[in-house]
Design a protein around this motif. Structure first.
Motif, PDB file in Angstrom:
ATOM      1  N   VAL A 167       0.846  -1.191   0.000  1.00 30.04           N
ATOM      2  CA  VAL A 167       0.000   0.000   0.000  1.00 30.04           C
ATOM      3  C   VAL A 167       0.883   1.243   0.000  1.00 30.04           C
ATOM      4  CG1 VAL A 167      -1.953  -1.101   1.157  1.00 30.04           C
ATOM      5  CG2 VAL A 167      -0.189   0.012   2.514  1.00 30.04           C
ATOM      6  N   LYS A 168       0.375   2.338  -0.599  1.00 25.71           N
ATOM      7  CA  LYS A 168       1.180   3.553  -0.739  1.00 25.71           C
ATOM      8  C   LYS A 168       0.401   4.773  -0.280  1.00 25.71           C
ATOM      9  CE  LYS A 168       3.598   1.588  -4.708  1.00 25.71           C
ATOM     10  NZ  LYS A 168       4.073   1.801  -6.087  1.00 25.71           N
ATOM     11  N   ASN A 169       1.111   5.663   0.387  1.00 26.28           N
ATOM     12  CA  ASN A 169       0.534   6.958   0.741  1.00 26.28           C
ATOM     13  C   ASN A 169       0.508   7.828  -0.515  1.00 26.28           C
ATOM     14  OD1 ASN A 169       0.057   9.553   1.593  1.00 26.28           O
ATOM     15  ND2 ASN A 169       1.317   9.383   3.441  1.00 26.28           N
ATOM     16  N   PRO A 170      -0.662   8.310  -0.946  1.00 24.97           N
ATOM     17  CA  PRO A 170      -0.740   9.114  -2.169  1.00 24.97           C
ATOM     18  C   PRO A 170       0.157  10.344  -2.119  1.00 24.97           C
ATOM     19  CG  PRO A 170      -2.930   8.788  -1.219  1.00 24.97           C
ATOM     20  CD  PRO A 170      -1.954   8.120  -0.304  1.00 24.97           C
ATOM     21  N   GLU A 171       0.471  10.836  -0.908  1.00 24.73           N
ATOM     22  CA  GLU A 171       1.345  12.009  -0.788  1.00 24.73           C
ATOM     23  C   GLU A 171       2.768  11.700  -1.232  1.00 24.73           C
ATOM     24  OE1 GLU A 171       1.173  13.466   3.177  1.00 24.73           O
ATOM     25  OE2 GLU A 171      -0.972  13.909   3.085  1.00 24.73           O
ATOM     26  N   GLY A 172       3.111  10.404  -1.329  1.00 23.68           N
ATOM     27  CA  GLY A 172       4.452  10.030  -1.738  1.00 23.68           C
ATOM     28  C   GLY A 172       4.596   9.834  -3.232  1.00 23.68           C
ATOM     29  N   ASP A 173       3.520  10.061  -3.983  1.00 21.31           N
ATOM     30  CA  ASP A 173       3.573   9.820  -5.426  1.00 21.31           C
ATOM     31  C   ASP A 173       4.567  10.728  -6.133  1.00 21.31           C
ATOM     32  OD1 ASP A 173       1.835   7.728  -5.581  1.00 21.31           O
ATOM     33  OD2 ASP A 173       0.072   8.946  -6.039  1.00 21.31           O
ATOM     34  N   ARG A 174       5.422  10.094  -6.938  1.00 20.09           N
ATOM     35  CA  ARG A 174       6.353  10.808  -7.813  1.00 20.09           C
ATOM     36  C   ARG A 174       6.175  10.210  -9.195  1.00 20.09           C
ATOM     37  NH1 ARG A 174       6.164  13.254  -3.911  1.00 20.09           N
ATOM     38  NH2 ARG A 174       7.789  13.927  -2.462  1.00 20.09           N
TER      39      ARG A 174
END
Ligand SMILES: [Zn+2]
Length: 69
Positions: A30-37
């Motif tokens: 799972v990924k925090n959307p704030e970490g999207d690059r």
């Protein structure tokens, strides 16, 4: 989360069993959307379920929740 830690079902009070998902290597990623690059997202962790063998209630726990910050 410590693998040897016992958890009690919030619904019925029975003992819960730590499980794993068949998809993915060490659980669901799972990924925090704030970490999207553009090419990567390092704000991620695997999660695995703990399931009550009496009523079927499932909880999910992150292996490395601090990685999401
Ligand atoms: Zn239960």
């Amino acid at each position: 989360m410590d693998n040897s830690e016992k958890r009690t079902c919030l619904k019925c009070g029975s003992e819960m069993t730590k499980c794993y998902v068949a998809e993915g290597f060490r659980g669901l990623l799972v990924k925090n959307p704030e970490g999207d690059r553009i090419l990567s997202n390092k704000k991620n962790t695997n999660i695995n379920p703990v399931i009550c063998t009496h009523c079927g209630f499932a909880e999910w726990y992150a292996d490395e929740p601090e990685n999401l910050i």
